[in-house]
Motif scaffolding. Sequence first.
Motif, mmCIF file in Angstrom:
data_model
loop_
_atom_site.group_PDB
_atom_site.id
_atom_site.type_symbol
_atom_site.label_atom_id
_atom_site.label_comp_id
_atom_site.label_asym_id
_atom_site.label_seq_id
_atom_site.Cartn_x
_atom_site.Cartn_y
_atom_site.Cartn_z
ATOM 1 N N UNK A 35 0.834 -1.198 0.000
ATOM 2 C CA UNK A 35 0.000 0.000 0.000
ATOM 3 C C UNK A 35 0.872 1.253 0.000
ATOM 4 N N UNK A 36 0.739 2.048 -1.047
ATOM 5 C CA UNK A 36 1.525 3.278 -1.173
ATOM 6 C C UNK A 36 0.776 4.473 -0.618
ATOM 7 N N UNK A 37 1.525 5.437 -0.092
ATOM 8 C CA UNK A 37 0.907 6.630 0.488
ATOM 9 C C UNK A 37 1.596 7.894 -0.015
ATOM 10 N N UNK A 38 0.785 8.936 -0.263
ATOM 11 C CA UNK A 38 1.358 10.224 -0.653
ATOM 12 C C UNK A 38 0.391 11.339 -0.319
ATOM 13 N N UNK A 39 0.940 12.553 -0.290
ATOM 14 C CA UNK A 39 0.139 13.729 0.059
ATOM 15 C C UNK A 39 0.405 14.838 -0.944
ATOM 16 N N UNK A 40 -0.646 15.556 -1.334
ATOM 17 C CA UNK A 40 -0.502 16.723 -2.211
ATOM 18 C C UNK A 40 -0.901 17.968 -1.431
ATOM 19 N N UNK A 203 3.450 1.901 -6.290
ATOM 20 C CA UNK A 203 2.677 2.336 -5.123
ATOM 21 C C UNK A 203 2.712 3.859 -4.959
ATOM 22 N N UNK A 204 3.899 4.440 -5.024
ATOM 23 C CA UNK A 204 3.970 5.892 -4.821
ATOM 24 C C UNK A 204 3.467 6.635 -6.051
ATOM 25 N N UNK A 205 3.674 6.074 -7.229
ATOM 26 C CA UNK A 205 3.144 6.725 -8.433
ATOM 27 C C UNK A 205 1.627 6.818 -8.372
ATOM 28 N N UNK A 206 0.994 5.709 -8.042
ATOM 29 C CA UNK A 206 -0.467 5.698 -7.964
ATOM 30 C C UNK A 206 -0.974 6.644 -6.876
ATOM 31 N N UNK A 207 -0.301 6.602 -5.723
ATOM 32 C CA UNK A 207 -0.735 7.457 -4.614
ATOM 33 C C UNK A 207 -0.520 8.927 -4.961
ATOM 34 N N UNK A 208 0.561 9.217 -5.651
ATOM 35 C CA UNK A 208 0.849 10.597 -6.058
ATOM 36 C C UNK A 208 -0.242 11.118 -6.984
ATOM 37 N N UNK A 209 -0.577 10.339 -7.989
ATOM 38 C CA UNK A 209 -1.622 10.758 -8.933
ATOM 39 C C UNK A 209 -2.949 10.958 -8.233
ATOM 40 N N UNK A 210 -3.293 10.001 -7.379
ATOM 41 C CA UNK A 210 -4.593 10.080 -6.711
ATOM 42 C C UNK A 210 -4.665 11.260 -5.739
ATOM 43 N N UNK A 211 -3.577 11.550 -5.042
ATOM 44 C CA UNK A 211 -3.611 12.672 -4.091
ATOM 45 C C UNK A 211 -3.779 13.999 -4.830
ATOM 46 N N UNK A 212 -3.119 14.136 -5.977
ATOM 47 C CA UNK A 212 -3.275 15.374 -6.757
ATOM 48 C C UNK A 212 -4.680 15.504 -7.308
ATOM 49 N N UNK A 213 -5.204 14.393 -7.788
ATOM 50 C CA UNK A 213 -6.552 14.416 -8.354
ATOM 51 C C UNK A 213 -7.573 14.760 -7.266
ATOM 52 N N UNK A 214 -7.328 14.229 -6.068
ATOM 53 C CA UNK A 214 -8.227 14.500 -4.944
ATOM 54 C C UNK A 214 -8.206 15.973 -4.564
ATOM 55 N N UNK A 215 -7.016 16.568 -4.591
ATOM 56 C CA UNK A 215 -6.894 17.989 -4.255
ATOM 57 C C UNK A 215 -7.628 18.852 -5.287
ATOM 58 N N UNK A 216 -7.480 18.486 -6.556
ATOM 59 C CA UNK A 216 -8.165 19.240 -7.625
ATOM 60 C C UNK A 216 -9.679 19.139 -7.482
ATOM 61 N N UNK A 217 -10.154 17.922 -7.268
ATOM 62 C CA UNK A 217 -11.596 17.715 -7.135
ATOM 63 C C UNK A 217 -12.163 18.463 -5.938
ATOM 64 N N UNK A 218 -11.348 18.563 -4.898
ATOM 65 C CA UNK A 218 -11.809 19.240 -3.695
ATOM 66 C C UNK A 218 -11.996 20.736 -3.961
ATOM 67 N N UNK A 219 -11.096 21.298 -4.721
ATOM 68 C CA UNK A 219 -11.183 22.719 -5.056
ATOM 69 C C UNK A 219 -12.397 22.967 -5.932
ATOM 70 N N UNK A 220 -12.626 22.056 -6.867
ATOM 71 C CA UNK A 220 -13.729 22.231 -7.821
ATOM 72 C C UNK A 220 -15.082 21.812 -7.308
#
Length: 220
Positions: A35-40, A203-220
């Motif tokens: 399980x990979x983890x990352x934060x944007x 793991x980190x690639x997937x988590x990186x992409x998902x964290x950025x996408x989550x941040x964008x969706x949150x703003x929008x």
Amino acid sequence: MKVPSSVEEAVALQVALAPSVVTTPPPDFAPRTATGLDVAYATDSPLVAAAVVTVEVATGEVLESATAVGEAGFPYVPGLFAFRELPTLLEALGGLSVAPELLVADGHGLCHPRRFGLACHLGVETGLPTFGVAKTPIGEYEAPADTRGARTPLVDGGEEVGAAVRTQPRVKPVFVSVGHRIDLDTACALSLTLAPRFRLPETTRQADHLSRRTLRNHAA
DNA sequence: GCGACAG
DNA sequence: ATCTTGTCGC
């Protein structure tokens, strides 16, 4: 998780927790998933988006993911950056329906001034086997041979605290260190398995992409 | 005093 | 970490 209210308190917490790190894997440790983890981070707000993604080790296939949005409740201080990400990462981990077998953190573990980087903290906090894969080194190392799998020691304060691992030819190595309940050899081997095609583990690639996408969706 | 310093 | 276009390569 309780966030320290001062630098002194944060350092003291690391010093207190560092002795609980275990540098040995569980018996017959052969995780089927990682399980990979990352934060944007947001540019103009204290918002942070954390993502955790579980992949099948053998294939890299994504099995499950979860996210959480929170605030960085601590300033960025080198050596203490775990306190910015940990609360939101733990919240995201709680969103998984299947308990992780192994965590792969985006940052260092024992490669840390007090031998308690993000990967160690995550491991001790969850009790799970954990290691860190960082993009930037701390300490000294010799460039590994330009072959996938080549590896040299990462040294800090005269101690071997991790390894520079070449996951791809002609590409800068990644920096692997023990987080908790694992040994360096196993962490390096898993890093390689998880990065068959790119510099960073899947793991980190997937988590990186998902964290950025989550941040964008949150703003929008 | 000046630069370095995971993300 | 984040701010950012085009470009080379599979």
